[in-house]
Design an enzyme around this catalytic site. Structure first.
Site, PDB file in Angstrom:
ATOM      1  N   GLY A 201     130.706  66.283  12.941  1.00 38.67           N
ATOM      2  CA  GLY A 201     131.086  65.773  14.251  1.00 38.67           C
ATOM      3  C   GLY A 201     131.439  66.787  15.320  1.00 38.67           C
ATOM      4  N   GLY A 202     131.419  68.088  14.995  1.00 39.19           N
ATOM      5  CA  GLY A 202     131.798  69.093  15.990  1.00 39.19           C
ATOM      6  C   GLY A 202     130.881  69.099  17.206  1.00 39.19           C
ATOM      7  N   CYS A 324     122.235  76.606  10.481  1.00 36.03           N
ATOM      8  CA  CYS A 324     123.216  77.689  10.276  1.00 36.03           C
ATOM      9  C   CYS A 324     122.706  78.587   9.156  1.00 36.03           C
ATOM     10  CB  CYS A 324     124.606  77.149   9.983  1.00 36.03           C
ATOM     11  SG  CYS A 324     124.679  75.863   8.745  1.00 36.03           S
TER      12      CYS A 324
END
Length: 397
Positions: A201-202, A324
């Site tokens: 959710g970032g 990432c």
């Protein structure tokens, strides 16, 4: 000690009896931790990709990660910003364009010194004005997003987030490099936005901080991770704003069929090898031997998700793909394959947007890989230990 014997071949006498349960033998064999498997895999592949940069990147991956504090604009944050500035933290989002403009103006001023007379002064002023509005310095940066980081080499930790009088937390701690895909998406007022792989959710929270989403759809296939997304929204976002966010738990690969050609902006932050987690954490590690097949299939999954994001976008809309991971198989190669599939199977032309100005804007905060063929890649570094974070912006023509 009693030695169990079994009948051996004729003439050779009795032989020691082997344990009858082979499974127990296998269970007692030494096991290599997934973190060590991950590091060995990275040593082999990334040393070829990054060459002389790999030792410093490796050291960064194995050291404590650096965080940024994404200020929550829905909370009373004025005093929080003052508190962080007293600790020598700065908002890297708003400071980056200012630094770039000052650098360009200083460079033009240096050139102007060689020009004498009144005409030279006028020419210098004109050059500085042009520098202030040149495309790299007018980068698509949302001024509503504020994220504080400590300077290079400063390993100060942020305090835990605190609730305000309404119970909303004042900031969200995250890898500051994770904001770059959101900034690259450049959400405009009333845009319909899709966060295809939204949990935990970032990035969804960062999209809401822009204050520009006309509608935000946040999806993640994992129900347990979607619960984490709900928790983030509940902790940081007022109810009236939360109710405008559509949260679903669908398979993102099917989204192009469910709501094709609907969104102005789509963020596709795909599942990947999560390189930093893989070398540091045993739990939920994709390099565990039982997840070998899953890991090998990641590029295919990533391609399918990116294609779904492209198909969900309106003509003229934009997609930002991110991971990432440092792996070109999960980064540039997925982009190249998506361009090919979009053209040959769907007749869709895709343009890869130039994001090189991000390197200029944020070079004081992040370490970028200069040899990335498509998109941009943030490398972990001991003095600026963010990332890895790969992001690439595509426009559907």
């Amino acid at each position: 000690m009693v030695l169990l014997l079994r009948r051996g071949p004729p003439g050779l006498g009795p032989a020691p009896r082997r344990h009858r349960y082979k499974e127990k033998w296998a269970a007692t064999a030494p096991r290599i931790p997934p973190t060590r498997l991950a590091l060995h895999h990275f040593d082999v592949s990334y040393s070829l990709q990054l060459k002389d940069l790999w030792p410093s990147v490796r050291a960064g991956l194995l050291c404590e990660q650096k965080y940024g504090a994404l200020l929550n604009s829905f909370s009373a944050v004025d005093h929080v910003a003052e508190e962080l500035e007293l600790l020598n933290a700065t908002d890297f989002v708003s400071e980056a364009p200012k630094k770039a403009q000052r650098g360009a103006a200083a460079e033009e001023a240096g050139r102007g010194e060689s020009v004498s007379g009144e005409g030279g002064t006028v020419m210098q002023a004109e050059r500085m004005t042009q520098a202030d509005v040149s495309p790299p310095l007018r980068a698509s940066i949302s001024s509503n997003i504020k994220c504080y980081t400590f300077p290079r080499g400063d390993i100060t930790r942020f305090r835990p987030a605190r609730p305000d009088v309404l119970g909303l937390l004042d900031y969200y701690l995250m890898d500051a490099a994770s904001l770059l895909p959101v900034l690259a998406l450049n959400v405009q007022p009333d845009d319909f936005v899709l966060d295809l792989c939204a949990a935990p959710g970032g990035k969804t929270l960062a999209l809401l901080q822009t204050g520009a989403c006309g509608h935000l759809a946040a999806n993640d296939i994992s129900i347990s991770r979607t619960k984490r997304l709900y928790q983030i929204l509940h902790s940081y976002v007022p109810r009236e704003i939360r109710e405008t966010v559509s949260v679903t738990s669908c398979d993102g690969r099917d989204w192009g069929q469910l709501e094709g050609g609907t969104f102005h902006k789509v963020l596709v932050d795909v599942p990947c090898t999560t390189d930093r987690h893989s070398v540091m954490e045993q739990d939920n590690n994709i390099f565990h031997r039982r997840r070998t097949k899953e890991r090998q299939m990641l590029p295919m999954l990533q391609l399918q998700l990116l294609m779904a994001g492209i198909l969900a976008t309106k003509p003229g809309g934009e997609v930002v793909y991110s991971t990432c991971s440092l792996s070109p198989l999960q980064n540039e190669y997925v982009i190249e394959r998506a361009l090919e599939v979009a053209e040959t199977q769907y007749g869709i032309s895709i343009h890869v947007e130039d994001l090189s100005h991000f390197r200029t804007l944020f070079q004081d905060t992040f370490s970028f890989f200069s040899d990335c063929r498509l998109g941009e890649l943030v490398l972990p570094h001991l003095t600026a230990n963010f990332g890895p974070m790969y992001f690439c912006k595509l426009r559907r023509m």
